[in-house]
Scaffold this motif. Structure first.
Motif, short mmCIF file in Angstrom:
data_model
loop_
_atom_site.label_atom_id
_atom_site.label_comp_id
_atom_site.label_asym_id
_atom_site.label_seq_id
_atom_site.Cartn_x
_atom_site.Cartn_y
_atom_site.Cartn_z
N ILE A 1 0.87 -1.15 -0.05
CA ILE A 1 0.01 -0.11 -0.05
C ILE A 1 0.82 1.27 -0.10
CG2 ILE A 1 -1.77 1.32 1.22
CD1 ILE A 1 -2.43 -1.65 0.38
N MET A 2 0.62 2.17 -0.81
CA MET A 2 1.19 3.44 -0.96
C MET A 2 0.41 4.62 -0.53
SD MET A 2 4.18 5.40 -1.80
CE MET A 2 5.04 4.93 -2.90
N VAL A 3 0.69 5.48 0.59
CA VAL A 3 -0.07 6.68 0.71
C VAL A 3 0.95 7.70 0.58
CG1 VAL A 3 -1.22 7.81 2.70
CG2 VAL A 3 -1.20 5.05 2.77
N ASN B 1 -0.55 -2.31 -4.70
CA ASN B 1 -1.80 -3.08 -5.01
C ASN B 1 -2.82 -1.97 -4.56
OD1 ASN B 1 -0.15 -5.24 -3.14
ND2 ASN B 1 -1.39 -6.04 -4.95
N HIS B 2 -2.57 -0.81 -3.84
CA HIS B 2 -3.40 0.21 -3.57
C HIS B 2 -2.79 1.27 -3.19
CE1 HIS B 2 -7.82 1.10 -3.24
NE2 HIS B 2 -7.52 2.14 -2.76
N LEU B 3 -3.29 2.43 -4.16
CA LEU B 3 -2.55 3.80 -4.01
C LEU B 3 -3.73 4.75 -3.39
CD1 LEU B 3 -0.29 5.96 -4.69
CD2 LEU B 3 -1.47 6.13 -7.03
N LEU C 1 3.40 2.24 3.14
CA LEU C 1 4.67 3.34 2.86
C LEU C 1 3.93 4.57 2.77
CD1 LEU C 1 7.85 3.03 1.22
CD2 LEU C 1 6.48 5.03 0.99
N VAL C 2 4.20 5.44 3.74
CA VAL C 2 3.60 6.80 3.86
C VAL C 2 4.73 7.89 3.39
CG1 VAL C 2 2.28 8.40 5.30
CG2 VAL C 2 2.16 5.80 5.69
N LYS C 3 4.42 8.70 2.43
CA LYS C 3 5.39 9.80 2.00
C LYS C 3 4.82 10.91 1.38
CE LYS C 3 9.77 9.94 -0.72
NZ LYS C 3 10.20 10.37 0.42
N GLY C 4 5.45 11.87 1.60
CA GLY C 4 5.00 13.39 1.04
C GLY C 4 5.73 14.45 1.70
N GLU D 1 2.67 12.32 8.61
CA GLU D 1 2.92 11.78 9.92
C GLU D 1 1.72 11.76 10.61
OE1 GLU D 1 3.79 16.26 10.57
OE2 GLU D 1 4.35 14.57 8.86
N ARG D 2 0.72 12.32 10.10
CA ARG D 2 -0.69 12.51 11.02
C ARG D 2 -1.47 11.00 10.58
NH1 ARG D 2 -3.81 17.49 8.72
NH2 ARG D 2 -2.31 17.13 6.92
N LEU D 3 -1.03 10.46 9.60
CA LEU D 3 -1.73 9.09 9.04
C LEU D 3 -1.21 8.04 10.11
CD1 LEU D 3 -3.49 7.43 7.44
CD2 LEU D 3 -1.35 6.75 6.01
N LEU D 4 0.08 7.98 10.49
CA LEU D 4 0.85 7.22 11.46
C LEU D 4 0.14 7.20 12.85
CD1 LEU D 4 4.63 7.77 10.50
CD2 LEU D 4 2.93 6.25 9.35
N GLN D 5 -0.12 8.46 13.02
CA GLN D 5 -1.00 8.74 14.43
C GLN D 5 -2.21 8.01 14.51
OE1 GLN D 5 -0.87 12.96 14.74
NE2 GLN D 5 1.17 13.13 14.81
N HIS D 6 -3.00 8.12 13.25
CA HIS D 6 -4.22 7.67 13.10
C HIS D 6 -4.06 5.97 13.46
CE1 HIS D 6 -7.16 10.73 12.35
NE2 HIS D 6 -6.07 11.33 11.77
N LEU D 7 -3.17 5.47 12.73
CA LEU D 7 -2.81 3.91 12.49
C LEU D 7 -2.69 3.65 14.12
CD1 LEU D 7 -0.51 3.47 9.60
CD2 LEU D 7 -3.12 2.91 9.66
#
Length: 470
Positions: free
Chosen positions: A356-358, A386-388, A436-439, A446-452
């Motif tokens: 998964i790519m975010v 597999n999913h973007l 993988l989270v990138k931007g 990094e806010r996505l990591l906090q949600h996870l």
């Protein structure tokens, strides 16, 4: 920092005035943030884009600052404390850093480049610190304010200092390198970062190449020999040159590169290396560390043993486990070059779950921004993702590129902001997936990591588990 008298500092930054009652006072460190000022620090009331340090002089003094460097006439109520008045506080900070650097005997290694600066800096520090005493730039202290703070971290007992230098405009590396005065310079490569400010890759190379110009003839220039600008960059120095990379034209060439669950392994000459990381792009950073270590007299065996204990920097392809998901935190920043490396990491990841790519926007790329984002969408598809999940103003451009390369619409999820994307990502994830989270920094991915992490915490507390339907 070594302790220094206020009188000496006054002489260094020129036209300073000390309180005669405290002529014998000393400072033990420097600060530009009143919130973290410690007793005995010298507080520089710098003027940034958003804040003026003069607003916080009283707070710095209340926290025990030994003295404050202020613009002449800007502070009228000194409360009998020591004030060093100068015409330009920002310039005085650089002037002090340049003088303090000259007092130190440590070998200084300057690191710059379009991508991989922090990883390379931390890798060099890991390789050196097992045998020598020294420091590295803390966090992202790599600009006109951070570099002086990094230099102030040096002490007379240190044998080395690895200092990171960054630039967002033409000429900035030259200004920093003149203060740092490195004996060893490392340029990681030239890429498509900050093109909005640099304009072209050639201009980027000219800016970064200023680091090599500052090296003494007796110094060492380390360059990625596979970079198209390698010849141009090395032509700008009289120092000895070591080329590192994967091609046969390099002085230090990595061969037999393999990625598995233990990390990435490779061989240089007859020495085997294993680094507990994911991603082939770490190899060039390791090669730079090997080259610098050899220059400082450390054996390749000792470097190999040190790098086995290397730990990635959070935000820079940092692998972590959040619940039942493998997460690669690459949120610190993004450019086309680092995004390509991220895609390769996902492609080569050793796991059986979905990839998964975010992805958030890549910022400061100039007039070709949409094209770069379309190209990245296509690259994500070709990497077997597999999913973007995409967020930001350029999300549709990424989606167009992904679809043009064969990714179906139901494999793509778009939102305006990462906060709006978070629940969709969480609903999609299953045990064993890698995400993988990138931007770019401005996207705050990094806010996505906090949600996870919050989701996992809630599930562990309530005992809830996701049920997969088959």
């Amino acid at each position: 920092m070594d302790r220094i008298s206020i009188n000496k500092i006054s002489q260094v930054i020129q036209r300073g005035a000390t309180n005669p009652l405290q002529e014998l006072a000393e400072v033990a460190g420097i600060s530009i943030d009143s919130r973290t000022t410690q007793a005995g620090d010298l507080f520089f009331a710098i003027q940034g884009q958003r804040l003026d340090g003069h607003q916080f002089v009283s707070q710095a003094l209340s926290r025990g600052a030994a003295a404050c460097v202020v613009k002449r006439g800007a502070v009228t109520d000194s409360s009998s404390q020591v004030l060093l008045e100068v015409e330009d506080v920002n310039q005085a900070l650089m002037q002090f850093a340049g003088w303090y650097r000259e007092q130190q005997a440590a070998q200084v290694i300057g690191v710059t480049g379009s991508v991989g600066k922090t990883t390379t800096r931390s890798m060099i520090y890991t390789a050196l610190s097992s045998c020598l005493s020294g420091i590295q730039s803390p966090a992202n202290f790599n600009n006109e304010f951070g570099v002086p703070l990094s230099i102030a971290g040096m002490e007379s007992s240190h044998q080395f200092a690895v200092l990171e230098l960054a630039a967002s405009h033409v000429g900035e590396i030259r200004e920093l390198a003149e203060v740092v005065r490195p004996q060893v310079g490392v340029i990681t490569g030239i890429g498509h970062s900050h093109l909005e400010h640099f304009g072209t890759l050639q201009q980027t190379a000219e800016t970064k190449g200023a680091l090599f110009e500052q090296l003494p003839t007796s110094g060492l220039a380390v360059i990625c020999g596979d970079d198209p600008f390698a010849d141009f960059l090395t032509s700008r120095t009289t120092a000895r040159i070591v080329r590192v990379g994967l091609g046969e034209n390099n002085d230090l060439q990595a061969v037999s590169i393999e990625q598995d669950q233990q990390g990435i392994s490779f061989r240089v000459n007859d020495q085997q290396y294993l680094i507990p990381v994911v991603g082939q792009h770490f190899v060039n950073a390791a090669l730079a560390a090997i080259a610098v270590s050899r220059e400082l007299g450390i054996s390749e065996y000792d470097v190999s043993e040190s790098l086995r204990n290397y730990s990635t920097v959070p935000g820079r392809c940092h692998q972590m486990q959040i619940g039942e998901w493998a997460v690669i935190d690459d949120t610190y920043n993004a450019s086309p070059d680092s995004m390509r490396a991220a895609c390769q990491v996902l492609r080569d990841f050793a796991g059986t779950g979905k990839r998964i790519m975010v992805m958030g926007d890549m910022l400061e790329l100039g007039p070709e921004t949409k094209r770069y984002h379309r190209e990245m969408g296509a690259l994500v598809t070709e990497s077997g993702v597999n999913h973007l999940f995409i967020c930001g103003k350029l999300a549709e451009s990424v989606s167009q590129g992904a679809r043009s390369a064969g990714m179906s619409q139901n494999q793509i999820t778009i939102a305006a902001d990462v906060e709006l994307l978070a629940q969709d990502v969480i609903d999609h994830l299953e045990p064993g997936d890698v995400v993988l989270v990138k931007g770019s920094r401005g996207m705050r991915m990094e806010r996505l990591l906090q949600h996870l992490q919050q989701t996992v915490s809630v599930r562990e507390t309530t005992g809830a588990k996701k049920i997969s339907c088959v």
